[in-house]
Scaffold this motif. Structure first.
Motif, short mmCIF file in Angstrom:
data_model
loop_
_atom_site.label_atom_id
_atom_site.label_comp_id
_atom_site.label_asym_id
_atom_site.label_seq_id
_atom_site.Cartn_x
_atom_site.Cartn_y
_atom_site.Cartn_z
N GLN A 73 -11.09 11.69 -4.30
CA GLN A 73 -11.07 12.88 -5.14
C GLN A 73 -11.11 14.16 -4.32
O GLN A 73 -10.45 15.15 -4.66
CB GLN A 73 -12.24 12.85 -6.12
N ILE A 74 -11.86 14.14 -3.22
CA ILE A 74 -11.92 15.33 -2.37
C ILE A 74 -10.57 15.57 -1.70
O ILE A 74 -10.05 16.69 -1.68
CB ILE A 74 -13.04 15.17 -1.31
N LEU A 75 -9.94 14.51 -1.17
CA LEU A 75 -8.65 14.67 -0.50
C LEU A 75 -7.58 15.15 -1.48
O LEU A 75 -6.61 15.80 -1.07
CB LEU A 75 -8.22 13.36 0.15
N ALA A 76 -7.74 14.82 -2.75
CA ALA A 76 -6.77 15.24 -3.76
C ALA A 76 -6.97 16.69 -4.21
O ALA A 76 -6.11 17.25 -4.90
CB ALA A 76 -6.86 14.31 -4.98
N HIS A 77 -8.09 17.30 -3.83
CA HIS A 77 -8.37 18.67 -4.27
C HIS A 77 -7.39 19.65 -3.62
O HIS A 77 -7.12 19.56 -2.42
CB HIS A 77 -9.81 19.04 -3.88
N LEU A 90 -1.98 11.22 -0.33
CA LEU A 90 -2.23 12.53 -0.93
C LEU A 90 -1.66 13.68 -0.11
O LEU A 90 -1.85 14.85 -0.44
CB LEU A 90 -3.74 12.71 -1.13
N GLY A 91 -0.97 13.36 1.00
CA GLY A 91 -0.27 14.38 1.77
C GLY A 91 -1.16 15.29 2.59
O GLY A 91 -0.81 16.45 2.83
N VAL A 92 -2.30 14.78 3.07
CA VAL A 92 -3.25 15.60 3.84
C VAL A 92 -3.11 15.28 5.33
O VAL A 92 -3.28 14.14 5.75
CB VAL A 92 -4.70 15.34 3.39
N PRO A 93 -2.80 16.29 6.17
CA PRO A 93 -2.70 16.06 7.62
C PRO A 93 -4.03 15.60 8.21
O PRO A 93 -5.10 16.04 7.77
CB PRO A 93 -2.30 17.43 8.17
N ILE A 94 -3.96 14.74 9.23
CA ILE A 94 -5.15 14.11 9.81
C ILE A 94 -5.35 14.54 11.25
O ILE A 94 -4.41 14.53 12.05
CB ILE A 94 -5.02 12.57 9.76
N LEU A 95 -6.59 14.91 11.58
CA LEU A 95 -7.01 15.03 12.98
C LEU A 95 -7.83 13.78 13.28
O LEU A 95 -8.95 13.63 12.80
CB LEU A 95 -7.84 16.29 13.20
N ALA A 96 -7.23 12.85 14.01
CA ALA A 96 -7.82 11.53 14.23
C ALA A 96 -8.80 11.56 15.41
O ALA A 96 -8.41 11.90 16.52
CB ALA A 96 -6.72 10.51 14.48
N TRP A 97 -10.03 11.18 15.14
CA TRP A 97 -11.05 11.05 16.18
C TRP A 97 -11.62 9.63 16.07
O TRP A 97 -12.67 9.41 15.50
CB TRP A 97 -12.14 12.10 15.98
N VAL A 109 5.79 12.25 3.36
CA VAL A 109 5.28 10.89 3.21
C VAL A 109 4.63 10.72 1.84
O VAL A 109 4.81 9.69 1.18
CB VAL A 109 4.28 10.57 4.34
N LYS A 110 3.88 11.72 1.41
CA LYS A 110 3.27 11.67 0.07
C LYS A 110 4.35 11.47 -1.00
O LYS A 110 4.20 10.63 -1.91
CB LYS A 110 2.50 12.96 -0.20
N GLY A 167 0.80 -1.21 0.00
CA GLY A 167 0.00 0.00 0.00
C GLY A 167 0.84 1.27 0.00
O GLY A 167 2.08 1.21 -0.02
N PRO A 168 0.15 2.41 0.09
CA PRO A 168 -1.29 2.55 -0.05
C PRO A 168 -1.78 2.27 -1.47
O PRO A 168 -1.19 2.77 -2.43
CB PRO A 168 -1.55 4.01 0.33
N LEU A 169 -2.82 1.46 -1.57
CA LEU A 169 -3.39 1.11 -2.87
C LEU A 169 -4.04 2.34 -3.50
O LEU A 169 -4.75 3.09 -2.84
CB LEU A 169 -4.41 -0.01 -2.72
N GLN A 170 -3.79 2.54 -4.79
CA GLN A 170 -4.31 3.70 -5.50
C GLN A 170 -5.77 3.52 -5.91
O GLN A 170 -6.26 2.39 -6.06
CB GLN A 170 -3.49 3.97 -6.75
#
Length: 481
Positions: free
Chosen positions: A362-366, A387-394, A451-452, A264-267
């Motif tokens: 697609q949204i995360l890639a925007h 996609l290199g998007v920081p995460i706030l994990a809940w 990481v991306k 992974g991560p699988l595309q």
């Protein structure tokens, strides 16, 4: 295809081009993939199917009929419209029998039905043409598929659709002796996983802590096959979980475990097109927080209202996918009724709230997306990482606390440890503070982009992942008999 009788199967009958006969040793592999229920299992299997087909494999995907959610049905239809060369084998399990377990989750009910019906697949799989050379299954049906593969002298693989960390816990859990006090598990204790370190009991799903649950029985039935399969494929990578993957492959974590291949991560199997959201297109780069808790999670209404207040107080731009029922077919209330027209009016410039299935990848890639408030389902984690998007994990239930630990340790996000869903009511003020903490953390933003880049490099021709997948295809090929 219309309604199928219970326990029935249907292989689509699209016209196929004649193929030249070639020596079995040189033939491309024919691989069957068997995901279980829910988008968390379906999406990585479809992505792997597309990847294998693109590398020359003959691929058959076993799909459930009917699906629990409309999102699954739509995703399956979309997949086969994009990949008509991949075969589809529809499988309708028998109706679930009366169970000694109290199972209120419709997804677990379907897993139970599959477990009771999977033997019906044996003659159909055995008759596929060209003959199968391998089968890749979800862990939840791995025991049955491993037995079938052994009988037919084909290779069996498991695709783990969770993090390597949570997979490790599942694999070792039936052998663990838990620390107890007064006959009950103590929330402030830890389990030592060999080669993996300490895991708080509070991070382990509650059903796993009780041996008299369907989840525990499912693990007991399927974990033993993990020493018999050819390999365990995992939708993760060293940039997220290098220590855990190394511990699994060294034998320190779980003795006699099959090799673990981090593929992974699988595309995504879809085109990288922008989502049809004009509001999002108007926003500045990396200015919007994407808020989504996955396809199987619905916050209690009181918590939804606190989240509403927290988003508004944070001042952050947001795109919120609102969900009020676990099964999307039952999600009937409109946004105005749930959140109030005054909130929507006040925040019409600040945010957008939508209901229904969206293409999260697609949204995360925007380019406007700068953060992701997520339940930390593993698909969501891997998509954000790729996609290199920081995460706030809940995290709310299941594997999500251990997934959140992976996110935090990898440096690509923050973990808001607010207990399991429904344990406490998290105040809007606390949510707003955590959002601000994420959006102002430059270190996390930089690390997420690193990481991306590394994931992208591994996927390029000659990269680590490209080489690993090429080796997997060679493994899957049938040998001369």
């Amino acid at each position: 295809m219309g309604n199928l009788p219970f326990g029935s199967l249907c292989l689509d009958n699209r016209p196929k081009k004649k193929k030249k006969k070639i020596n079995a040793k040189m033939a491309q592999p024919h691989v069957a993939l068997f995901p279980c229920t829910g988008m968390g299992s379906l999406i990585p299997f479809l992505r792997l199917a597309a990847n294998l087909a693109a590398r020359g494999c003959n691929v058959t995907v076993i799909t459930l009929h009917p699906t629990v959610s409309a999102a699954e049905s739509d995703q399956i239809s979309n997949f086969f419209s994009l990949h008509p060369h991949i075969k589809r084998l529809q499988f309708q399990p028998l109706s679930p029998e009366n169970s000694k377990f109290l199972i209120g989750d419709p997804f677990f009910l379907q897993v139970q039905a599959i477990s009771n019906s999977v033997h019906l697949l044996d003659p159909i799989l055995a008759a596929l043409s060209p003959p199968l050379s391998a089968i890749i299954s979800d862990l939840q049906v791995a025991g049955s598929m491993c037995r079938f593969a052994s009988q037919k002298s084909i290779s069996a693989y498991v695709l783990a659709t969770t993090s390597a960390m949570y997979f490790s816990l599942m694999a070792i859990f039936p052998k663990l002796t838990l620390q107890k006090g007064g006959g009950k598990f103590q929330a402030n204790t830890h389990l030592e996983l060999p080669g993996l370190g300490a895991v708080p009991v509070s991070s382990i799903p509650v059903p796993m802590l009780n041996s008299n649950t369907f989840l525990s029985e499912l693990l007991d039935a399927n974990i033993p096959c993990l020493s018999k399969v050819k390999a365990i494929l995992i939708n993760s990578c060293a940039d997220l979980e290098s220590e855990t993957i190394e511990a699994l492959n060294s034998g320190r974590a779980i003795p006699d475990l099959a090799p673990v291949l981090a593929i992974g991560p699988l595309q995504s199997f879809e085109d990288d097109k922008a989502p049809n959201l004009p509001w999002l297109d108007e926003q500045a780069p990396e200015s919007v927080l994407f808020v989504s808790f996955g396809s199987r999670t619905a916050l209690p209404i009181g918590q939804i209202l606190e989240l509403r207040d927290g988003l508004e107080k944070s001042g952050c731009k947001f795109l919120w996918v609102l969900k009020t029922n676990r099964v999307d077919k039952d999600d009937k209330e409109d946004v105005e009724t749930i959140l109030g027209e005054s909130f929507l009016e006040r925040t019409k410039e600040q945010g957008l709230v939508v209901k229904g299935w969206v293409n999260q990848d697609q949204i995360l890639a925007h380019p406007a997306i700068g953060g992701f408030l997520s339940h930390c389902g593993w698909n969501s984690v891997t998509e954000a990482a790729r996609l290199g998007v920081p995460i706030l994990a809940w995290p709310l239930f299941g594997d999500q606390k251990l997934n959140a630990k992976v996110v935090e340790k990898a440096g690509i996000g923050l973990w808001a440890d607010w207990g399991w869903c429904g344990d406490v009511l998290v105040a809007g003020d606390d949510i707003a503070k955590k959002i601000s903490e994420l959006t102002t953390n430059e270190k996390i933003r930089v690390r997420a982009k690193e990481v991306k880049e590394k994931i992208g490099q591994a996927r390029e021709s000659g990269g680590d992942l490209d080489v690993l997948l090429g080796g997997l295809i060679d493994q899957l090929k049938p040998t001369e008999k």
